[in-house]
Design a protein around this motif. Sequence first.
Motif, PDB file in Angstrom:
ATOM      1  N   MET A  51      19.924  34.288 -15.676  1.00  0.00           N
ATOM      2  CA  MET A  51      20.650  33.850 -14.478  1.00  0.00           C
ATOM      3  C   MET A  51      20.095  32.555 -13.889  1.00  0.00           C
ATOM      4  SD  MET A  51      23.110  35.966 -14.045  1.00  0.00           S
ATOM      5  CE  MET A  51      23.625  35.785 -12.339  1.00  0.00           C
ATOM      6  N   ALA A  52      18.871  32.217 -14.301  1.00  0.00           N
ATOM      7  CA  ALA A  52      18.267  30.977 -13.795  1.00  0.00           C
ATOM      8  C   ALA A  52      19.121  29.765 -14.148  1.00  0.00           C
ATOM      9  CB  ALA A  52      16.860  30.811 -14.363  1.00  0.00           C
ATOM     10  N   PHE A  53      19.881  29.874 -15.264  1.00  0.00           N
ATOM     11  CA  PHE A  53      20.721  28.758 -15.682  1.00  0.00           C
ATOM     12  C   PHE A  53      21.779  28.430 -14.641  1.00  0.00           C
ATOM     13  CE2 PHE A  53      24.586  27.299 -17.987  1.00  0.00           C
ATOM     14  CZ  PHE A  53      24.109  26.049 -18.334  1.00  0.00           C
ATOM     15  N   LEU A  54      22.248  29.453 -13.898  1.00  0.00           N
ATOM     16  CA  LEU A  54      23.262  29.207 -12.868  1.00  0.00           C
ATOM     17  C   LEU A  54      22.712  28.274 -11.786  1.00  0.00           C
ATOM     18  CD1 LEU A  54      24.826  32.773 -12.424  1.00  0.00           C
ATOM     19  CD2 LEU A  54      25.673  30.853 -13.788  1.00  0.00           C
ATOM     20  N   GLY A  55      21.441  28.462 -11.434  1.00  0.00           N
ATOM     21  CA  GLY A  55      20.807  27.564 -10.467  1.00  0.00           C
ATOM     22  C   GLY A  55      20.705  26.150 -11.001  1.00  0.00           C
ATOM     23  N   THR A  56      20.342  26.038 -12.282  1.00  0.00           N
ATOM     24  CA  THR A  56      20.259  24.717 -12.929  1.00  0.00           C
ATOM     25  C   THR A  56      21.624  24.042 -12.932  1.00  0.00           C
ATOM     26  OG1 THR A  56      18.460  25.456 -14.362  1.00  0.00           O
ATOM     27  CG2 THR A  56      19.683  23.503 -15.067  1.00  0.00           C
ATOM     28  N   LEU A  57      22.653  24.804 -13.276  1.00  0.00           N
ATOM     29  CA  LEU A  57      24.020  24.278 -13.328  1.00  0.00           C
ATOM     30  C   LEU A  57      24.468  23.816 -11.946  1.00  0.00           C
ATOM     31  CD1 LEU A  57      26.118  23.978 -15.576  1.00  0.00           C
ATOM     32  CD2 LEU A  57      27.054  26.182 -14.908  1.00  0.00           C
ATOM     33  N   CYS A  58      24.193  24.632 -10.950  1.00  0.00           N
ATOM     34  CA  CYS A  58      24.541  24.289  -9.564  1.00  0.00           C
ATOM     35  C   CYS A  58      23.850  22.984  -9.156  1.00  0.00           C
ATOM     36  CB  CYS A  58      24.136  25.432  -8.636  1.00  0.00           C
ATOM     37  SG  CYS A  58      24.382  25.090  -6.888  1.00  0.00           S
ATOM     38  N   PHE A  59      22.579  22.876  -9.449  1.00  0.00           N
ATOM     39  CA  PHE A  59      21.791  21.693  -9.101  1.00  0.00           C
ATOM     40  C   PHE A  59      22.339  20.444  -9.784  1.00  0.00           C
ATOM     41  CE2 PHE A  59      18.034  19.044 -10.356  1.00  0.00           C
ATOM     42  CZ  PHE A  59      17.769  18.509  -9.102  1.00  0.00           C
TER      43      PHE A  59
ATOM     44  N   LEU B  62      25.386  19.896 -11.056  1.00  0.00           N
ATOM     45  CA  LEU B  62      26.721  19.541 -10.563  1.00  0.00           C
ATOM     46  C   LEU B  62      26.648  18.888  -9.188  1.00  0.00           C
ATOM     47  CD1 LEU B  62      28.830  22.640 -11.691  1.00  0.00           C
ATOM     48  CD2 LEU B  62      28.868  20.341 -12.664  1.00  0.00           C
ATOM     49  N   PHE B  63      25.755  19.387  -8.345  1.00  0.00           N
ATOM     50  CA  PHE B  63      25.555  18.781  -7.020  1.00  0.00           C
ATOM     51  C   PHE B  63      25.073  17.339  -7.174  1.00  0.00           C
ATOM     52  CE2 PHE B  63      22.668  17.799  -3.448  1.00  0.00           C
ATOM     53  CZ  PHE B  63      23.587  17.867  -2.399  1.00  0.00           C
TER      54      PHE B  63
END
Length: 387
Positions: A1-9, A11-12
Amino acid sequence: MAFLGTLCFLLFCTTLAGHFSHLLGVPAVIGEIIVGVVVGPAILNLVQLNTLVNTFSEIGVVILMFIGGLESNLQLLKKYLRPAIIVAIIGVIFPVVIMGGVSLIFKFTPFEALFIGVIFSATSVSISVEVLKEFKTLDTKEGATILGAAVADDIIGVILLSIMISMMGSKETTNIGIVLLEQIAFFAGVYLLFRFIAPLLMSLSNHLLMAVSPAIMSMIICLGMAWLANLVGLSGAIGAFFAGIAVAQTDYQKQVDTNIEPVGYTLFIPIFFVSVGLNMTFQGVWESLPFIITMTLLGVLTKLFGCGLGAKLNGFSNSSNYLVGAGMISRGEMALITAQIGFSAHLLSSEYYSDIILVIILITIIAPFMLKQAIKNMPNKEESIVV
């Protein structure tokens, strides 16, 4: 699930970078690539090019080229097929001869020098497509020539790479005859896709009880063609590009474009551009600085003047020659893939591999700036656009 944080970061960061790029009058892709450089191993080392980021990146380039195909004019591509082939051939000869020759000065073996020329012979048109789309010059004679030439020099590059691996006698040796037969079969499949398969599948999709079923079917065609292209040794981006053209010939082009473009640009395509920057590292750069600077300059100039000469031989104006040359500069994922394959086959020593990767990234960052300038220098852009 850590990848979701990376993806969010990511894209931001890419959204902000794209915003400020537009404010500064810079192509948005530059801001996205710079995000990768800053947050990646080169500077802050917050994000690495892991399997998931790489997978999203690969999907991004496939969707980007599919959209490029959707928005291309098939008749225009056919009309400028001859110029595209000439541009591609000269655009391959210049880097192989000049960059390969100069590599000998830096004490590379003749075989390594030849391989370096082959690495920089292939154009990665995906970044050029994005800039051409942004400045509404994709559907022009220059845009058609760039797209056609990029496909042609990709094929030439694959053949040259196969020959070199065969000459090495590596375990990964590929019979060049088999490679050619597979690629001929692929293009025969492209013809069938245009004439029969895509119209039939898109028509069938309209009868399926699924939301946006034509868009789903178009993605099935896109991913299937990308997979087949990769299977025969070509870039998956080429398969996706032809899939886009095929779908564009049906009655569902506008509907598919409307549904697929948000999917690409809200998630996958920004990650592709970030991944270009994530490949960069400054380790050992000072010792290799003369080589890196020389090869970066030659990487830009060999395509700019080589492909520009090809356009000139076909009667293009000076401003069009420059635009075609600028559109062919970017190396991106095709050069990275070629370098990786060659490195795995021992065509290039590990000592110089990172230097070559850095040169590829630098050229890829420079290319959109030059293409934007070339577009702005067109004296009468309207004359090139086919309505």
